[in-house]
Write an enzyme that holds these catalytic residues in place. Structure first.
Site, PDB file in Angstrom:
ATOM      1  N   ARG A 177       2.524   0.066   7.702  1.00 21.96           N
ATOM      2  CA  ARG A 177       1.673  -0.437   6.346  1.00 21.96           C
ATOM      3  C   ARG A 177       0.588  -1.285   6.875  1.00 21.96           C
ATOM      4  O   ARG A 177       0.449  -2.466   5.919  1.00 21.96           O
ATOM      5  CB  ARG A 177       2.762  -1.437   5.639  1.00 21.96           C
ATOM      6  CG  ARG A 177       4.184  -0.701   5.272  1.00 21.96           C
ATOM      7  CD  ARG A 177       3.936   0.701   4.654  1.00 21.96           C
ATOM      8  NE  ARG A 177       5.087   1.618   4.134  1.00 21.96           N
ATOM      9  CZ  ARG A 177       5.315   2.787   4.716  1.00 21.96           C
ATOM     10  NH1 ARG A 177       4.604   3.023   6.000  1.00 21.96           N
ATOM     11  NH2 ARG A 177       6.634   3.307   4.667  1.00 21.96           N
ATOM     12  N   SER A 227       8.808   1.900  -3.340  1.00 22.95           N
ATOM     13  CA  SER A 227       9.649   0.781  -2.534  1.00 22.95           C
ATOM     14  C   SER A 227       9.019  -0.569  -2.588  1.00 22.95           C
ATOM     15  O   SER A 227       7.779  -0.785  -2.654  1.00 22.95           O
ATOM     16  CB  SER A 227       9.572   1.150  -1.130  1.00 22.95           C
ATOM     17  OG  SER A 227      10.307   2.349  -0.692  1.00 22.95           O
ATOM     18  N   GLU A 297       5.618  -4.731  -0.364  1.00 15.93           N
ATOM     19  CA  GLU A 297       4.832  -3.626  -0.081  1.00 15.93           C
ATOM     20  C   GLU A 297       3.954  -3.369  -1.181  1.00 15.93           C
ATOM     21  O   GLU A 297       2.595  -3.084  -1.142  1.00 15.93           O
ATOM     22  CB  GLU A 297       5.549  -2.466   0.261  1.00 15.93           C
ATOM     23  CG  GLU A 297       4.967  -1.215   0.749  1.00 15.93           C
ATOM     24  CD  GLU A 297       5.890  -0.175   1.136  1.00 15.93           C
ATOM     25  OE1 GLU A 297       5.504   0.907   0.749  1.00 15.93           O
ATOM     26  OE2 GLU A 297       6.664  -0.443   1.826  1.00 15.93           O
TER      27      GLU A 297
END
Length: 309
Positions: A177, A227, A297
């Site tokens: 990420r 998510s 996220e």
């Protein structure tokens, strides 16, 4: 105000009128379906329009934000002061042998289907990821044991000085990420994938299987940003949230999904504040029970809405 009006005059000279909108509700441009108005929304149709818009923003000191299709974005209820540059009109995808090149505004899911249709394997994992190519590269998006770093060959990006750079996979610094894109505020213009020849039926069956699993396990019937939290080292965010007794926890119309605790969903009329308040509840509860920090996220931008007395 005069300076901003001058900025708009210059912007209209540099960008086609139909690609400029004023006072646009961002809830219409995010998969969460929340977010107040942005002052100016620009949807460029070519690289020059991106470059010109960014240059004008810098010249007039107008803040700007680059987005794809808003699938990993939470815009606050007060909206965004300045300019949002939305890249979804830059969505061309081309195939050259085993290479596929996609512009930054194309979706990674559509790119996966293009690969399938020409019997190229490697992008099956991305068949259900809703983000744009640019966002997927920036976040090194992944699913089902695959991620961008496994298939990317290179990318053409725009740096903060307006220079075009061609970065190979190593230079993109793709981590979990994270990437050089995020570290250096690059704008992804296009990405080239290095794939392998495969069997069409096997590729199709794998994509069908993954899409079936996604539909069964994820709350795709509700608005969300996928998510909500990054995976903590040694843990799974969804399991920590579920084991904290938070499945179904809600604030207004924002809810920790009963179907998958890793998702916060908008059941219809949630405000950004509801989602943000629920994120804080989840973070504090998981921290208290397991001493694990959950980091969002989803990208959070914009201003809080002023409460009227």
């Amino acid at each position: 105000m005069k300076q901003f009006n001058n900025f708009l005059i210059q912007l209209r000279e540099a960008i086609a009128e139909e690609n400029i909108q004023l006072n646009v509700e961002m809830k219409e441009h995010t998969s969460f379906r929340v977010g107040g108005p942005v002052d100016v929304l620009v949807t460029p149709i070519d690289y020059n329009e991106i470059i010109n818009t960014i240059k004008l923003c810098k010249d007039y000191k107008v803040p700007f934000y680059i987005i794809g299709n808003g699938s990993n974005l939470l815009v606050k209820d007060g909206g965004i002061r300045g300019v949002v540059i939305k890249l979804t009109k830059l969505d061309n995808i081309t195939v050259d042998g085993t290479m596929i090149t996609a512009q930054g505004g194309a979706t990674i899911a559509k790119t996966s289907r293009v690969a399938r249709d020409v019997s190229l394997t490697g992008l099956e994992f991305a068949c259900g990821i809703p983000g744009s190519i640019g966002g997927a590269l920036a976040m090194n998006a992944g699913a089902y044991d695959g991620e961008m770093s496994m298939v990317v060959k290179n990318s053409i990006v725009l740096d903060e000085q307006g220079n075009l750079l061609k970065l190979n996979k190593d230079e993109l610094e793709l981590e979990y990420r994270m990437s050089a894109i995020l570290k250096n505020n690059y704008v992804v213009l296009e990405v080239t994938f290095d794939l392998k020849k495969g069997d069409y039926e096997k590729i199709k069956n794998r994509i069908d299987e993954l899409m079936k699993r996604r539909r069964e396990k994820q709350p795709l019937e509700y608005a969300s940003a996928g998510s909500t939290f990054k995976r903590p080292v040694g843990h799974f965010a969804g399991k920590l949230i579920q084991d904290s007794g938070l499945k179904g926890k809600s604030v207004g119309d924002a809810e920790v999904s009963i179907k998958h605790s890793g998702f916060i969903i908008n059941k219809g009329n949630a405000k950004a504040k509801d989602i943000l308040d629920l994120i804080k509840i989840v973070q504090s509860t998981v921290k208290e029970k397991f001493n694990v920090d959950l980091n969002p996220e989803v990208r959070i931008i914009g201003e809080d809405k002023e409460e009227k007395n």
